[in-house]
Each structure stands twice: as C-alpha cells, then as structure tokens.
Design an enzyme around this catalytic site. Structure first.
Site, PDB file in Angstrom:
ATOM      1  N   ARG A 240      40.064  14.371  57.069  1.00 32.25           N
ATOM      2  CA  ARG A 240      39.060  15.439  57.066  1.00 32.25           C
ATOM      3  C   ARG A 240      37.899  15.109  56.104  1.00 32.25           C
ATOM      4  NH1 ARG A 240      36.185  18.659  53.754  1.00 32.25           N
ATOM      5  NH2 ARG A 240      38.015  18.939  52.435  1.00 32.25           N
ATOM      6  N   ASP A 241      38.148  15.103  54.819  1.00 35.29           N
ATOM      7  CA  ASP A 241      37.055  14.915  53.863  1.00 35.29           C
ATOM      8  C   ASP A 241      36.513  13.494  53.926  1.00 35.29           C
ATOM      9  OD1 ASP A 241      35.324  15.935  51.933  1.00 35.29           O
ATOM     10  OD2 ASP A 241      36.579  15.291  50.265  1.00 35.29           O
TER      11      ASP A 241
ATOM     12  N   HIS B 282      36.758  13.140  43.250  1.00 35.04           N
ATOM     13  CA  HIS B 282      36.027  12.012  43.829  1.00 35.04           C
ATOM     14  C   HIS B 282      35.838  10.963  42.741  1.00 35.04           C
ATOM     15  CE1 HIS B 282      34.449  13.560  47.847  1.00 35.04           C
ATOM     16  NE2 HIS B 282      35.311  14.467  47.432  1.00 35.04           N
TER      17      HIS B 282
ATOM     18  N   HIS C 182      40.993  18.160  43.216  1.00 35.68           N
ATOM     19  CA  HIS C 182      40.355  17.429  44.313  1.00 35.68           C
ATOM     20  C   HIS C 182      39.266  16.568  43.680  1.00 35.68           C
ATOM     21  CE1 HIS C 182      38.751  16.904  48.449  1.00 35.68           C
ATOM     22  NE2 HIS C 182      37.583  16.848  47.825  1.00 35.68           N
TER      23      HIS C 182
ATOM     24  N   ASN D 237      36.100   9.779  47.881  1.00 39.91           N
ATOM     25  CA  ASN D 237      37.329  10.369  47.339  1.00 39.91           C
ATOM     26  C   ASN D 237      38.157   9.338  46.578  1.00 39.91           C
ATOM     27  OD1 ASN D 237      36.774  11.859  50.129  1.00 39.91           O
ATOM     28  ND2 ASN D 237      37.951  13.256  48.846  1.00 39.91           N
TER      29      ASN D 237
ATOM     30  N   CYS E 159      30.054   9.511  48.997  1.00 37.65           N
ATOM     31  CA  CYS E 159      29.452  10.657  48.315  1.00 37.65           C
ATOM     32  C   CYS E 159      28.105  10.897  48.975  1.00 37.65           C
ATOM     33  CB  CYS E 159      29.263  10.379  46.828  1.00 37.65           C
ATOM     34  SG  CYS E 159      28.496  11.769  45.977  1.00 37.65           S
TER      35      CYS E 159
END
Lengths: 325, 325
Positions: free
Chosen positions: A30-31, A225, A223, A265, A256
């Site tokens: 997803r991300d 990065h 979460h 991530n 990013c």
C-alpha cells in the site's frame, strides 16, 4: 583458508526490558506502491502479498480504497482483496480515506481497516482535501461506522514529527489527534513520520506525551520513513519506550514524494535484522523475505533500498520461484 | 500554498543523560578511500581534508602509512600529510600498521597515530599477515614507541562484533585485545564493527564488558559500518552507554570488501543529523558537510551512500567551489 562471506543472520543479543516479540506491520503493497510511478500489474501485487504472508508476515496492509483519480496505482483494490488469501490468525488491512472507501472495503470483504488523520493543516489540505480538524472528524466517523460493523480499525496520525510545508509540528496537535482516534475506538494508533525527519529523542518524547494523555503504549505503532537514515534508531527508541508494532516496507519499496531521490519507508529486511539481533521474535523468515525483495527488485528493474537486501545479494540466495504468478 | 520542501535540519530534542557534545571522527580519507578501486588524485584528497576541517570536523584520519603494495590508493600518504594543514586544536591522525609505518608517519610530521589489532585470527591473517596474538604484540610495540616520541595513539580493535570467516566473535577476545591496547597507553579505543553486523544489544553488552575490564567508557569510540543498516541504531546504543566518539565517513565513502555492492562506513551526514536531532554538539556544519559530499560525489561520478545527502540533494545547496584544488 575459505573465502569470507557476508553474514546472513545477526547474532541474537537481547536487551533487558525489551519485549520478547513484536509485530512487523508490512506496508509495502500500500504505502510503498502508492508512491511508485510505474503501474504494477494486479497479479504481481497479489503474488507479493502471498509471498509476504508465506514469509511469516502476520500484519499486512494490502491496499487502499481511494478514488482511482487520487492514486491510479491502487485502482485495483477490489481485485487485489478478492485474490489475496489472508492466512488464519493474520491481519489483512485496507486503508480507507473516508466512508465511501470504508463501504467499498467492507463490501469487498476486508476484515480490518486503517483510517488517517493529519497532525497538520497543510498535509490535510494537500492530501485529504480538508483541514486538520476536518480530517479528524472524517476519520472518527469512519472508525465509528467500522466499529459498528464489527471491524477493528488502525488509526494513523500523519506528519506527527514534521511537515514539509510547516516544518516543526506541535506535539499537542499530535496528542489531540491521537486522543480523538483512540476515543473513537481505534485498536492501534500509528504515529507517522511521513517525511522521515524524526530523531530518536523526538520519538521518545512523543511516545511519552501520547502515553501521558492516557493512550496505552502497547496500542502504539511507529510508522517510520528512512529519508534521513534515522528509522532504525527511532525503532530502537520506540522499543525502549514500550512500542510493540513497527511499520516497514519490503525492500524499502516506495519513495518520499516530497524529496525526489530520497529513501522511502523503512525496509522490512533492515527492521527484521535488527529485531533478530535483539533476540525479539517477529515470525518473519529473513531469508524468505530477502528472496521476495530480490524477486520484486528484478520485476521493477530497480536496486534495493534495503541495506540488508543489498548485502545479502552479494551471495545470492537460491530462489526456485522466479516468475510472478 | 507554497511548494513542500525537504527539511534541511532536524528539530533538536535532547534525551536526558546524554552528553552535551561528542566527537565525530572522520575516516573517509583513510578507511573510505582505501576500499575504493578508482585511484583518487592526491590534490583531491588534500582538498577533501581541507573541506572537512573547514566544515568543522575536529578529528580526521588523514591517511595510512602502509606499504604501497598493500593499498596502492594510499601510496601518497607522505604528500597528503605534507599538504594538509591541521587547524589548531584539531586532530590529524594517520593509521600505522607497524613500526616501519610509524617511523614514516613520524618523519612526515604526523602528530597522532592509530594502531590496529584484530579480535580474530582470520582477519589478522588476511589483512595483517600475522595472527591475533601477533597483531596485539605488534600494535603494543607501536604504541610504546609512539608514546616514547610523545605522540598520542588511537587503538582499533577490528572485527569486534563479527568476522566474515569465523562468524561470531568471542567477547573475551575483544576485551583482551582492548585491555592490551589500553595498558600499552592508547588514549582512545575504537571498537570496530568492520563488517557492519552488530545490532544495538550487542553494542550495549560489548561496551559493558570492556568497561567491566577497567577501561573508561569515555575512552571508547565506536567504528561502525552500515552494511546491514544498523549503524545509527548502534550509535544510539553507544550514546546511552557513555561512548562520546563515533567514526564515520563523509558521503558514506567506502565499501565493504567482503560484501560487494553493500554499504560501507556509516555516513557522516547521517550521524551528524542524528546528533543535531538529539541536541548534541559536534562542531560540524551540516550544510558545509553536505556540500563536500556533493562535490565528492560529482568527482567520483557515483551516487551518495548517505541518505541525508540524497535527501538534501532534492533541493541542491548552492556551492561556489565546484572545482577541486
């Protein structure tokens, strides 16, 4: 004398007071994918999810039910959900930005959803088409409806540690957003360092501030990065302060969006390497994960953003399943 | 709404009990360059050292006095030392593998040297042409002679956390080697994770073991490689346990000779970013450092191994000195 070879596993050396096991929450499908410009075929997404579960991942964010006009990459959310078998005891989560997304996710058979609020007005305007307060109102409505349907909800507080428009983010704004999500019934609360600017002291202080507002540390996730290379140091700070769930993306998949060329991530391999080194169980098999990462890297034709994957690639691990399903 | 932009500086959030200032020990010109296959011109090396001092670096390992047949890249050690001006109050260190190297360094005017021992027989045989005990005997002889000449010595214990031939390394062997160097008069003792396999708990336990043998924590340094992405988490573990000097390499210069394609030394930018984020003074100017890294990256025609440098490059920092001296 034999040839030297890269080490394939860390030596486990536990630290007193740390948990015996933590949850690795995989966000690559997803991300990671939502930040990719090349569209990935649905079959590859499904194969990726299947490989991740087979590697022992027990918490996986499979896709997002957003309008296709927002993120064309995830326009196949319904097909992906229909094709991915979530193993017994594992979580298959879909992000939902609003009630429409929730309804679509529920009708597709999703059994856990994630809702998002922004800690800043700027990010809410740019990404959620509302302001900070509006994002909280919208998310708490989604949480209430999901809870009424008997579905657990994960809450994200985006931009908890810094914002590319506003710079520093007010700690009170993060605590306020986290409290609203918690009060509405979120089971897990993920503090999001969406642009990777947090350092370890900032993470420790934020966890303390959220805990002081009455939210259990064991309900928190980080979460992170890795834009500035700080993600694993921040995980370590989180582990020292009671956090037991950490988000990461296989192979460091993703970017990013506010810093082209920078890392996305935190890579799952790098996270699992550290956790194994601390003697903390994750259930994830590092070799199976590295194989998945190598497979995905070949399909994308791009190098790894994971340092562990790059190091292990120096002595490739045999892989009998080269072709995606 | 203005455009979003990458953050150029972390927000300082100190952690109680951490030091107000630490020493960043820059090893790019020595440990970084010695792993490079392309020979770098002497003038570039000199310009690199000058830029690093100008950026505020106060501890710099300038070169190594090894036989040119061992490391052709560093055959110009004498010329480099003759051309680099070490600012008042700063350290300009040369590594010396044996008495011959020490004599050459002293005659070149070096005012601090570094000696190396191996915690394992395999690395000693492969890199120092002796065994573990032989490396200790040779190094303590170098330390004694340097001390007699009034020169401070930094001691390295290579392979303190893992070895590409032997795997796990005995903690007692590391403590024994560190104790021998300390007893012979080394001012600083750098525990070297030469292949980057250490994780944070291992670092904490090793520091405790060395301290229990009577070596002051304030005399310890950590020499970390980022092969598996663990270096900054390990720095954080070191900071929590009294270490006040950390080795790094500008732009992540260097490689891991035992894992082709993997990352080398911890990047100085990533280290300084974390320390600034913890409110810890280093004296190093992050922007000047990033400019140096960008300059070097252009000369080498290779991308950054530093995540901070890559992120800052998304909005390039003006640099009026594009051409090396």
């Amino acid at each position: 004398m034999s040839d030297p070879s890269p080490v394939r596993r860390p030596r486990p050396v536990p630290v007193e007071g740390m948990p015996a096991a933590v949850s690795v929450y995989e966000v690559g499908p997803r991300d990671g994918l939502q930040a990719e410009s090349d569209v990935i075929p649905t079959a590859v997404k499904v194969a990726l999810c299947s490989r991740l579960y087979a590697a022992g991942v027990r918490a996986l964010e499979v896709t997002s039910f957003v309008p296709p006009s927002w993120i064309p990459q995830l326009a196949d959310a319904r097909e992906v959900v229909a094709s991915v078998d979530v193993p017994d005891g594992a979580r298959g989560v879909a992000l939902v930005p609003n009630r429409r997304g929730l309804d679509d996710a529920l009708s597709a058979g999703v059994r856990e959803v994630a809702a998002v609020v922004s800690a800043t007005d700027s990010f809410a305007r740019a990404n959620l088409n509302t302001d900070r307060a509006g994002s909280i109102a919208r998310a708490t409505e989604v949480v209430a409806e999901a809870r009424a349907a008997g579905i657990p909800v994960r809450g994200y507080v985006s931009m908890s540690f810094g914002d590319p428009w506003e710079g520093a983010v007010d700690t009170a704004a993060v605590v306020d957003a986290a409290s609203a999500l918690s009060a509405s019934g979120c089971r897990t609360l993920a503090l999001g360092d969406t642009i990777g600017v947090a350092t370890a002291g900032h993470v420790e202080r934020m966890i303390d501030a959220v805990a002081a507002a009455g939210i259990s540390r064991s309900a928190l996730a980080l979460h992170l990065h890795d834009t500035y290379g700080q993600a694993l140091a921040n995980v370590y700070a989180g582990l020292r302060n009671g956090v037991v769930e950490f988000d990461s993306s296989v192979g460091g998949l993703g970017r990013c969006p506010y810093a082209p060329g920078a890392t996305g991530n935190l890579a799952t391999e790098d996270l699992v390497w550290m956790l194994e080194g601390l003697g903390i169980r994750t259930g994830v098999d590092l070799v199976a994960l590295a194989r998945t990462s190598a497979w995905l890297s070949r399909i994308r034709g791009r190098p790894y953003a994971s340092r562990v994957a790059a190091a292990l690639d120096a002595s490739p691990i045999p892989d009998r399943e080269e072709t995606p399903a």
